[in-house]
Design a protein around this motif. Structure first.
Motif, PDB file in Angstrom:
ATOM      1  N   GLU A   1      -7.539 106.922  12.699  1.00 26.78           N
ATOM      2  CA  GLU A   1      -8.743 107.629  12.266  1.00 26.78           C
ATOM      3  C   GLU A   1      -8.585 108.100  10.825  1.00 26.78           C
ATOM      4  O   GLU A   1      -7.473 108.377  10.365  1.00 26.78           O
ATOM      5  CB  GLU A   1      -9.025 108.829  13.174  1.00 26.78           C
ATOM      6  N   PRO A   2      -9.693 108.185  10.074  1.00 26.69           N
ATOM      7  CA  PRO A   2      -9.616 108.681   8.689  1.00 26.69           C
ATOM      8  C   PRO A   2      -9.098 110.117   8.651  1.00 26.69           C
ATOM      9  O   PRO A   2      -9.571 110.983   9.395  1.00 26.69           O
ATOM     10  CB  PRO A   2     -11.067 108.594   8.200  1.00 26.69           C
ATOM     11  N   LEU A   3      -8.148 110.351   7.797  1.00 22.28           N
ATOM     12  CA  LEU A   3      -7.482 111.649   7.735  1.00 22.28           C
ATOM     13  C   LEU A   3      -7.112 111.929   6.287  1.00 22.28           C
ATOM     14  O   LEU A   3      -6.565 111.068   5.595  1.00 22.28           O
ATOM     15  CB  LEU A   3      -6.225 111.638   8.612  1.00 22.28           C
ATOM     16  N   ALA A   4      -7.404 113.145   5.838  1.00 18.68           N
ATOM     17  CA  ALA A   4      -7.071 113.526   4.460  1.00 18.68           C
ATOM     18  C   ALA A   4      -6.865 115.032   4.389  1.00 18.68           C
ATOM     19  O   ALA A   4      -7.752 115.805   4.763  1.00 18.68           O
ATOM     20  CB  ALA A   4      -8.178 113.102   3.501  1.00 18.68           C
ATOM     21  N   TYR A   5      -5.694 115.449   3.923  1.00 17.75           N
ATOM     22  CA  TYR A   5      -5.428 116.865   3.686  1.00 17.75           C
ATOM     23  C   TYR A   5      -4.285 116.980   2.697  1.00 17.75           C
ATOM     24  O   TYR A   5      -3.620 115.983   2.345  1.00 17.75           O
ATOM     25  CB  TYR A   5      -5.108 117.609   4.983  1.00 17.75           C
ATOM     26  N   CYS A   6      -4.066 118.186   2.210  1.00 17.59           N
ATOM     27  CA  CYS A   6      -2.996 118.420   1.250  1.00 17.59           C
ATOM     28  C   CYS A   6      -2.134 119.578   1.708  1.00 17.59           C
ATOM     29  O   CYS A   6      -2.580 120.472   2.432  1.00 17.59           O
ATOM     30  CB  CYS A   6      -3.555 118.685  -0.149  1.00 17.59           C
ATOM     31  N   LEU A   7      -0.882 119.551   1.266  1.00 16.14           N
ATOM     32  CA  LEU A   7       0.074 120.622   1.520  1.00 16.14           C
ATOM     33  C   LEU A   7       0.426 121.261   0.183  1.00 16.14           C
ATOM     34  O   LEU A   7       1.172 120.672  -0.608  1.00 16.14           O
ATOM     35  CB  LEU A   7       1.334 120.074   2.193  1.00 16.14           C
ATOM     36  N   PRO A   8      -0.113 122.437  -0.121  1.00 16.13           N
ATOM     37  CA  PRO A   8       0.174 123.086  -1.408  1.00 16.13           C
ATOM     38  C   PRO A   8       1.607 123.599  -1.461  1.00 16.13           C
ATOM     39  O   PRO A   8       2.334 123.602  -0.474  1.00 16.13           O
ATOM     40  CB  PRO A   8      -0.835 124.235  -1.451  1.00 16.13           C
ATOM     41  N   GLY A   9       1.996 124.048  -2.628  1.00 15.50           N
ATOM     42  CA  GLY A   9       3.325 124.610  -2.809  1.00 15.50           C
ATOM     43  C   GLY A   9       4.040 123.968  -3.975  1.00 15.50           C
ATOM     44  O   GLY A   9       3.479 123.192  -4.746  1.00 15.50           O
ATOM     45  N   LEU A  10       5.325 124.292  -4.120  1.00 19.01           N
ATOM     46  CA  LEU A  10       6.110 123.720  -5.205  1.00 19.01           C
ATOM     47  C   LEU A  10       6.326 122.230  -4.990  1.00 19.01           C
ATOM     48  O   LEU A  10       6.376 121.461  -5.954  1.00 19.01           O
ATOM     49  CB  LEU A  10       7.460 124.448  -5.297  1.00 19.01           C
ATOM     50  N   ARG A  11       6.478 121.807  -3.730  1.00 18.82           N
ATOM     51  CA  ARG A  11       6.632 120.386  -3.409  1.00 18.82           C
ATOM     52  C   ARG A  11       5.350 119.919  -2.730  1.00 18.82           C
ATOM     53  O   ARG A  11       5.249 119.845  -1.518  1.00 18.82           O
ATOM     54  CB  ARG A  11       7.850 120.184  -2.508  1.00 18.82           C
ATOM     55  N   GLN A  12       4.355 119.620  -3.536  1.00 20.89           N
ATOM     56  CA  GLN A  12       3.017 119.321  -3.033  1.00 20.89           C
ATOM     57  C   GLN A  12       2.969 117.933  -2.400  1.00 20.89           C
ATOM     58  O   GLN A  12       3.683 117.015  -2.806  1.00 20.89           O
ATOM     59  CB  GLN A  12       2.011 119.415  -4.178  1.00 20.89           C
ATOM     60  N   ARG A  13       2.079 117.815  -1.409  1.00 22.37           N
ATOM     61  CA  ARG A  13       1.855 116.543  -0.753  1.00 22.37           C
ATOM     62  C   ARG A  13       0.360 116.341  -0.532  1.00 22.37           C
ATOM     63  O   ARG A  13      -0.356 117.298  -0.192  1.00 22.37           O
ATOM     64  CB  ARG A  13       2.562 116.474   0.603  1.00 22.37           C
ATOM     65  N   VAL A  14      -0.091 115.112  -0.734  1.00 21.18           N
ATOM     66  CA  VAL A  14      -1.425 114.691  -0.317  1.00 21.18           C
ATOM     67  C   VAL A  14      -1.222 113.688   0.806  1.00 21.18           C
ATOM     68  O   VAL A  14      -0.533 112.677   0.617  1.00 21.18           O
ATOM     69  CB  VAL A  14      -2.219 114.062  -1.465  1.00 21.18           C
ATOM     70  N   VAL A  15      -1.792 113.960   1.966  1.00 16.35           N
ATOM     71  CA  VAL A  15      -1.554 113.149   3.159  1.00 16.35           C
ATOM     72  C   VAL A  15      -2.836 112.409   3.530  1.00 16.35           C
ATOM     73  O   VAL A  15      -3.884 113.035   3.732  1.00 16.35           O
ATOM     74  CB  VAL A  15      -1.083 114.021   4.340  1.00 16.35           C
ATOM     75  N   LEU A  16      -2.753 111.098   3.587  1.00 20.12           N
ATOM     76  CA  LEU A  16      -3.836 110.240   4.053  1.00 20.12           C
ATOM     77  C   LEU A  16      -3.338 109.428   5.232  1.00 20.12           C
ATOM     78  O   LEU A  16      -2.139 109.406   5.525  1.00 20.12           O
ATOM     79  CB  LEU A  16      -4.323 109.307   2.938  1.00 20.12           C
ATOM     80  N   SER A  17      -4.255 108.772   5.907  1.00 18.94           N
ATOM     81  CA  SER A  17      -3.901 107.935   7.047  1.00 18.94           C
ATOM     82  C   SER A  17      -4.221 106.481   6.743  1.00 18.94           C
ATOM     83  O   SER A  17      -4.985 106.168   5.822  1.00 18.94           O
ATOM     84  CB  SER A  17      -4.659 108.385   8.296  1.00 18.94           C
ATOM     85  N   GLU A  18      -3.621 105.583   7.543  1.00 16.64           N
ATOM     86  CA  GLU A  18      -3.971 104.169   7.432  1.00 16.64           C
ATOM     87  C   GLU A  18      -5.467 103.976   7.675  1.00 16.64           C
ATOM     88  O   GLU A  18      -6.101 103.122   7.047  1.00 16.64           O
ATOM     89  CB  GLU A  18      -3.173 103.362   8.459  1.00 16.64           C
ATOM     90  N   GLY A  19      -6.027 104.770   8.581  1.00 16.97           N
ATOM     91  CA  GLY A  19      -7.447 104.665   8.872  1.00 16.97           C
ATOM     92  C   GLY A  19      -8.323 105.027   7.698  1.00 16.97           C
ATOM     93  O   GLY A  19      -9.460 104.548   7.583  1.00 16.97           O
ATOM     94  N   THR A  20      -7.822 105.884   6.802  1.00 17.66           N
ATOM     95  CA  THR A  20      -8.589 106.244   5.614  1.00 17.66           C
ATOM     96  C   THR A  20      -8.800 105.027   4.731  1.00 17.66           C
ATOM     97  O   THR A  20      -9.912 104.763   4.259  1.00 17.66           O
ATOM     98  CB  THR A  20      -7.862 107.345   4.826  1.00 17.66           C
ATOM     99  N   PHE A  21      -7.740 104.265   4.497  1.00 13.74           N
ATOM    100  CA  PHE A  21      -7.851 103.081   3.653  1.00 13.74           C
ATOM    101  C   PHE A  21      -8.655 101.981   4.328  1.00 13.74           C
ATOM    102  O   PHE A  21      -9.319 101.188   3.661  1.00 13.74           O
ATOM    103  CB  PHE A  21      -6.457 102.570   3.293  1.00 13.74           C
ATOM    104  N   ALA A  22      -8.600 101.932   5.669  1.00 18.35           N
ATOM    105  CA  ALA A  22      -9.357 100.907   6.382  1.00 18.35           C
ATOM    106  C   ALA A  22     -10.848 101.225   6.418  1.00 18.35           C
ATOM    107  O   ALA A  22     -11.683 100.305   6.472  1.00 18.35           O
ATOM    108  CB  ALA A  22      -8.825 100.770   7.810  1.00 18.35           C
ATOM    109  N   SER A  23     -11.210 102.503   6.368  1.00 20.78           N
ATOM    110  CA  SER A  23     -12.607 102.919   6.522  1.00 20.78           C
ATOM    111  C   SER A  23     -13.313 103.154   5.197  1.00 20.78           C
ATOM    112  O   SER A  23     -14.544 103.070   5.134  1.00 20.78           O
ATOM    113  CB  SER A  23     -12.691 104.193   7.370  1.00 20.78           C
ATOM    114  N   LEU A  24     -12.562 103.477   4.153  1.00 21.93           N
ATOM    115  CA  LEU A  24     -13.174 103.869   2.891  1.00 21.93           C
ATOM    116  C   LEU A  24     -12.977 102.795   1.827  1.00 21.93           C
ATOM    117  O   LEU A  24     -11.987 102.052   1.837  1.00 21.93           O
ATOM    118  CB  LEU A  24     -12.572 105.184   2.387  1.00 21.93           C
TER     119      LEU A  24
END
Length: 324
Positions: free
Chosen positions: A156-179
């Motif tokens: 399923e499409p998924l997108a969120y971020c983890l703030p902080g000193l070691r930042q992360r942007v998290v997407l899913s395989e479904g995001t690239f397949a759907s968008l």
């Protein structure tokens, strides 16, 4: 004069902690100028805390009655003789409540900061382990691999971020397949706007202030309204990069996705309202923005000038006896 100052500060703290946030949370003009509205929210929260502390300080200065030698004293019997028992009990109660709010605020700030960072650290380790973004071609990524990007094997499409000193942007395989490529770029811009602006610190501060005041006086709508404004700010940043249409389609695709506590997701229950806002376009916001900034300054400056100066003058006179 001190009695009036304590009363005004106390009433102001109650208003700014409850009725004012409740009214502001129902306002729709804030959607046209989210940055100015967020500044106004911050002014209201800061003024509520300062008013509560000022009421306590005004009460404390009233309890420090002059002793036989003219110096301030904290002897309870002398205070009761000077004020009367009912008024003394009221002053002590208000002062104790002020100390309680201050203690709860410090505790809440520390608790929110520690818990949030622990959650993010654990989840950061998890997404680093589960990252499938080892080959850009395998995930159909329309741009080069970024060091902060993590891709999960989720349909399923998924997108969120983890703030902080070691930042992360998290997407899913479904995001690239759907968008499409433009939509992926828009959602990435949205999440990285959160990280650049450190919106997480704004939300942490509001969470701490919200927890510091007793439930009977605080507004339940404040934190939700601020969360919505933060998402709108990230939307505006993404629109400047990718345009409104790709972002709107990406938000709809990710609307049902969830994110762990401490993360900031692109979708959520506010998606419909945000998409409607994107479709409506940018209206003239100059007047709304100017009024919001002026109100922010007034909330912080006017009470201080109108109320703080008289009781500070009286407090200075009282403690001036130490020099004699």
């Amino acid at each position: 004069m001190i009695d009036v100052a304590a009363l005004v500060f106390g009433l102001l703290a109650l208003l700014l902690a409850g009725p004012v946030p409740a009214l502001l949370g129902r306002a729709t003009w804030t959607h046209r100028a989210p940055r100015a509205a967020l500044v106004l929210w911050q002014a209201v929260a800061l003024a509520a805390v300062l008013s509560a502390f000022s009421a306590g300080l005004a009460i404390a200065s009233r309890l420090l009655v002059p002793g036989p030698d003219g110096r301030p004293t904290t002897a309870p019997l002398a205070e009761i003789d000077a004020l009367g028992l009912p008024l003394w009990i009221l002053y002590v109660t208000v002062f104790a409540l002020t100390l309680l709010v201050g203690a709860r605020l410090v505790y809440s700030v520390v608790r929110v900061a520690v818990r949030t960072r622990r959650r993010r650290a654990r989840h950061r380790i998890l997404v680093d382990l589960l990252d499938r973004h080892t080959d850009a071609a395998a995930t159909h990524l329309p741009l080069e691999r970024a060091p902060d990007l993590r891709v999960l094997d989720v349909t399923e499409p998924l997108a969120y971020c983890l703030p902080g000193l070691r930042q992360r942007v998290v997407l899913s395989e479904g995001t690239f397949a759907s968008l499409s490529a433009a939509e992926v770029s828009a959602i990435l811009s949205h999440e990285r706007s959160h990280l650049r602006a450190r919106h997480d610190l704004v939300l942490e501060a509001f969470t701490a202030v919200n927890d510091a005041f007793p439930r009977v006086v605080r507004s339940r709508s404040a934190l939700g309204a601020v969360q919505l404004l933060v998402e709108m700010l990230a939307d505006d940043s993404a629109v400047r990069t990718a345009g409104p249409a790709p972002l709107a389609r990406a938000l709809v695709a990710c609307s049902t996705s969830t994110a762990p506590r401490g993360a900031m997701a692109a979708g959520g229950p506010s998606t419909v309202l945000r998409v409607q806002r994107l479709a409506a376009g940018r209206a003239d916001r100059v007047l709304v923005t100017a009024v919001a900034y002026a109100a922010s300054a007034a909330i912080l400056v006017v009470p201080t000038l109108a109320v703080a100066v008289p009781w500070l003058t009286e407090l200075s006179r009282l403690f001036g006896t130490f020099g004699h």
